[in-house]
Design a protein around this motif. Structure first.
Motif, PDB file in Angstrom:
ATOM      1  N   THR A  52      32.586 -20.255  -6.356  1.00  0.00           N
ATOM      2  CA  THR A  52      33.502 -19.108  -6.502  1.00  0.00           C
ATOM      3  C   THR A  52      34.765 -19.489  -7.265  1.00  0.00           C
ATOM      4  OG1 THR A  52      34.573 -19.550  -4.362  1.00  0.00           O
ATOM      5  CG2 THR A  52      32.684 -18.043  -4.377  1.00  0.00           C
ATOM      6  N   LYS A  53      35.099 -20.768  -7.271  1.00  0.00           N
ATOM      7  CA  LYS A  53      36.314 -21.217  -7.964  1.00  0.00           C
ATOM      8  C   LYS A  53      36.012 -21.762  -9.369  1.00  0.00           C
ATOM      9  CE  LYS A  53      38.811 -22.323  -3.692  1.00  0.00           C
ATOM     10  NZ  LYS A  53      39.770 -21.227  -3.819  1.00  0.00           N
TER      11      LYS A  53
ATOM     12  N   GLY B 131      34.976 -20.121 -11.975  1.00  0.00           N
ATOM     13  CA  GLY B 131      35.253 -19.185 -13.062  1.00  0.00           C
ATOM     14  C   GLY B 131      34.013 -18.475 -13.568  1.00  0.00           C
TER      15      GLY B 131
ATOM     16  N   ASP C 242      31.071 -15.829 -13.845  1.00  0.00           N
ATOM     17  CA  ASP C 242      30.987 -14.391 -13.557  1.00  0.00           C
ATOM     18  C   ASP C 242      29.876 -14.148 -12.537  1.00  0.00           C
ATOM     19  OD1 ASP C 242      31.005 -11.651 -13.559  1.00  0.00           O
ATOM     20  OD2 ASP C 242      29.988 -11.442 -15.498  1.00  0.00           O
TER      21      ASP C 242
ATOM     22  N   THR D   6      29.570 -11.320 -10.687  1.00  0.00           N
ATOM     23  CA  THR D   6      29.229  -9.902 -10.533  1.00  0.00           C
ATOM     24  C   THR D   6      28.306  -9.408 -11.639  1.00  0.00           C
ATOM     25  OG1 THR D   6      31.121  -9.134 -11.838  1.00  0.00           O
ATOM     26  CG2 THR D   6      31.463  -9.469  -9.466  1.00  0.00           C
TER      27      THR D   6
ATOM     28  N   GLY E 161      34.181  -9.188 -15.074  1.00  0.00           N
ATOM     29  CA  GLY E 161      35.521  -8.937 -14.555  1.00  0.00           C
ATOM     30  C   GLY E 161      35.878  -7.487 -14.362  1.00  0.00           C
TER      31      GLY E 161
ATOM     32  N   TYR F 244      29.429  -5.222  -3.196  1.00  0.00           N
ATOM     33  CA  TYR F 244      29.388  -6.618  -3.613  1.00  0.00           C
ATOM     34  C   TYR F 244      28.011  -6.942  -4.195  1.00  0.00           C
ATOM     35  CZ  TYR F 244      33.533  -6.992  -0.647  1.00  0.00           C
ATOM     36  OH  TYR F 244      34.771  -6.806  -0.077  1.00  0.00           O
TER      37      TYR F 244
ATOM     38  N   LYS G 171      34.898 -12.397  -2.443  1.00  0.00           N
ATOM     39  CA  LYS G 171      35.873 -11.742  -3.330  1.00  0.00           C
ATOM     40  C   LYS G 171      35.485 -11.849  -4.814  1.00  0.00           C
ATOM     41  CE  LYS G 171      38.942 -15.787  -3.158  1.00  0.00           C
ATOM     42  NZ  LYS G 171      40.285 -16.264  -2.727  1.00  0.00           N
ATOM     43  N   GLU G 172      34.791 -12.938  -5.192  1.00  0.00           N
ATOM     44  CA  GLU G 172      34.384 -13.086  -6.595  1.00  0.00           C
ATOM     45  C   GLU G 172      33.111 -12.300  -6.903  1.00  0.00           C
ATOM     46  OE1 GLU G 172      36.307 -14.455  -8.751  1.00  0.00           O
ATOM     47  OE2 GLU G 172      37.740 -15.033  -7.190  1.00  0.00           O
ATOM     48  N   CYS G 173      32.533 -11.669  -5.856  1.00  0.00           N
ATOM     49  CA  CYS G 173      31.304 -10.876  -6.044  1.00  0.00           C
ATOM     50  C   CYS G 173      31.582  -9.376  -6.011  1.00  0.00           C
ATOM     51  CB  CYS G 173      30.292 -11.211  -4.954  1.00  0.00           C
ATOM     52  SG  CYS G 173      29.799 -12.944  -4.896  1.00  0.00           S
TER      53      CYS G 173
ATOM     54  N   THR H  75      39.861 -21.011   1.552  1.00  0.00           N
ATOM     55  CA  THR H  75      38.971 -19.939   2.008  1.00  0.00           C
ATOM     56  C   THR H  75      38.952 -19.897   3.532  1.00  0.00           C
ATOM     57  OG1 THR H  75      37.551 -20.140   0.054  1.00  0.00           O
ATOM     58  CG2 THR H  75      36.609 -19.065   1.983  1.00  0.00           C
TER      59      THR H  75
END
Length: 516
Positions: free
Chosen positions: A17-18, A20, A22, A24, A28, A56, A98-100, A315
């Protein structure tokens, strides 16, 4: 939980998740998702899930999910909020996923109103004679009003009739009195916290939560006294003023103050507890002793668990654990009361477990967040039984500790109490000596150790949980005796065990599976 592939641990997920990358597939962008669009993404290679109005893309998380891909797929392409709350509402999914985040669900258009029961009935009345209409109308009105009362008003009536609070003061004390008017309320489900002038008092009754939460008008000392009159359902919270001045008001109400809602809708509350000791139980399991804050009144009921919360590499991580006793009492002449100050947790430290490794690194004097108790086990399930059989796999032994103590100390109608304890090796058996001493002390209690990877010199039973093993050891003391079978362990152990028990003819009402 299911075994994860190498490189699919919580730490690996945090790194991803950290990174960078993508996750999803939308580069972005956040989008508004319709129900039709959500429903299209219902495959393992393309899986979207909605939780509390947010959508998500959990496709990249599939292989990292501790519960396995199949559990996530149950909510694929749908609103998974209810399923999520049933399984693990304690998980901070906003942080974990959160990154999804794909976006929000679009608001549904207001549908044309359906023809109501009332209108259908009026149409029916037009087809009857005048006398028939009067009779039918009177009957209908009574039934319709009763339905409305049941569905619309009864919840509010219960709240207003039964739950209220008041307060009064002396020169040195503030007393808050909560009236529930619930006879034989459970004193263990009264929870009080007072920190930085914020008072929080919560009472749990039959799956509902009543909350008093205010920012106090003036400062109070750390000590909080709580008096509970179980027979009449009254709770007194006594605070000591720091300054002997007259208060004009109790304080300012906070969010959720004076509300009565479903417990699952309340959300978990945490307080910081201090680690005061850490002792070795086996080669990989330790007993952690946590001390509650001075201004906290909290008892963890038998068969209930708490959640520990830590921030790991930025996290939020949360795990459930069932409190135990500091040791197994051998004298059951009187009920053993918890001191009300400490919480004891027996925790297995996994070499690749990010959460337990962080726990093991805590130093004496460090703090960790501990939640309110959760669980649905009721002591009455034991109090109406004649045989109690406990099936434990590894650290699934933890809920059995308080249960054993309660059953042997306070339930006189029990004829037999049997623990069937599954482990890999002899070195893995928790509190073996104490359990064997207990079996010698109380003739009602029997313990059976079963190993799946025994040494050559092991003379006891061996194997994994199976229908044949259970048919050998799980038996009623009499043909028609009332039995309660409790089971806890890794998810496959528990699920298989429950199915084996049902295959052997035990009903759902005779089985309680501890899950979190």
């Amino acid at each position: 939980q299911v075994p994860l592939k190498p490189g699919r641990s919580l730490m690996d997920w945090i790194r991803l998740t950290k990174s960078g990358k993508d996750l999803t597939g939308l580069k972005g962008r956040l989008i508004e998702v319709t129900e039709d669009e959500l429903a299209k993404h219902n495959k393992k290679e393309d899986c979207w899930i909605c939780i509390r109005g947010f959508v998500y893309n959990v496709t990249p998380y599939m292989e990292y999910h501790p519960g396995g891909e199949d559990e996530l797929m149950k909510a694929a392409g749908t609103d998974g909020t209810d399923l999520f709350d049933q399984v693990h509402r304690w998980v901070n999914y906003e942080s974990m996923l959160k990154e999804c985040l794909v976006g929000r669900m679009s608001v549904k258009p207001i549908a044309a109103p359906k023809v109501s029961l009332f209108l259908h009935t009026l149409i029916f009345f037009q087809q009857t004679t005048e006398d028939e209409t009067v009779l039918c109308m009177n009957t209908f009105i009574i039934k319709y009003v009763l339905i409305c009362l049941k569905k619309v008003f009864i919840f509010s009536l219960l709240y207003f009739l039964f739950y209220s609070y008041d307060w009064f003061q002396t020169d040195s004390l503030i007393t808050i009195v909560i009236y529930t008017k619930q006879k034989d309320m459970n004193a263990e489900l009264v929870i009080v916290d007072c920190e930085d002038k914020r008072l929080r008092g919560e009472i749990i009754v039959d799956g509902y939560s009543y909350l008093v939460q205010v920012d106090l008008d003036h400062a109070v000392s750390e000590e909080v006294a709580v008096n509970i009159a179980e027979k009449v359902g009254k709770v007194e919270i006594i605070l000591k003023k720091k300054d002997n001045i007259h208060w004009k008001m109790l304080g300012q109400p906070c969010e959720g103050h004076n509300t009565f809602i479903k417990r699952t809708d309340r959300g978990l509350f945490y307080r910081k507890c201090k680690l005061v000791s850490k002792t070795e139980v086996t080669h990989d399991t330790k007993l952690f002793c946590l001390m509650l804050p001075k201004a906290t009144h909290l008892r963890v009921p038998t068969g209930h668990h708490v959640y520990l919360k830590q921030i790991i590499t930025g996290t939020e991580a949360v795990k459930p654990y069932t409190p135990v006793l500091p040791f197994l009492p051998l004298d059951f002449q009187e009920p053993s009361d918890h001191d009300g100050v400490h919480i004891y947790l027996m925790i297995k430290i996994y070499s690749c477990g990010l959460f337990t490794q962080a726990l093991d690194c805590l130093q004496i004097g460090d703090y960790i967040s501990v939640s309110n108790p959760e669980g649905n086990f009721k002591k009455s399930q034991v109090q109406t039984s004649e045989d109690l059989i406990l099936l434990a796999g590894g650290t699934g032994f933890t809920p059995m500790v308080k249960l054993l103590n309660f059953a042997l100390a306070e339930v006189s109608c029990l004829r037999t109490v049997k623990l069937i304890f599954f482990n890999k090796t002899e070195d893995d058996i928790l509190w073996r000596n104490q359990l064997e001493q207990l079996a010698l002390k109380d003739e009602r209690f029997e313990v059976q150790f079963i190993l799946s990877q025994p040494a050559k010199d092991w003379v006891g039973k061996q194997g994994k949980i199976s229908s044949s093993l259970l048919s050998e050891f799980v038996k009623r003391s009499r043909k028609d005796s009332k039995v309660l079978i409790c089971i806890c362990g890794p998810t496959p152990f528990t699920e298989q065990g429950v199915q084996y028990l049902k295959d052997l003819g035990y009903s759902q009402e005779e089985i309680h599976a501890f899950t979190a």
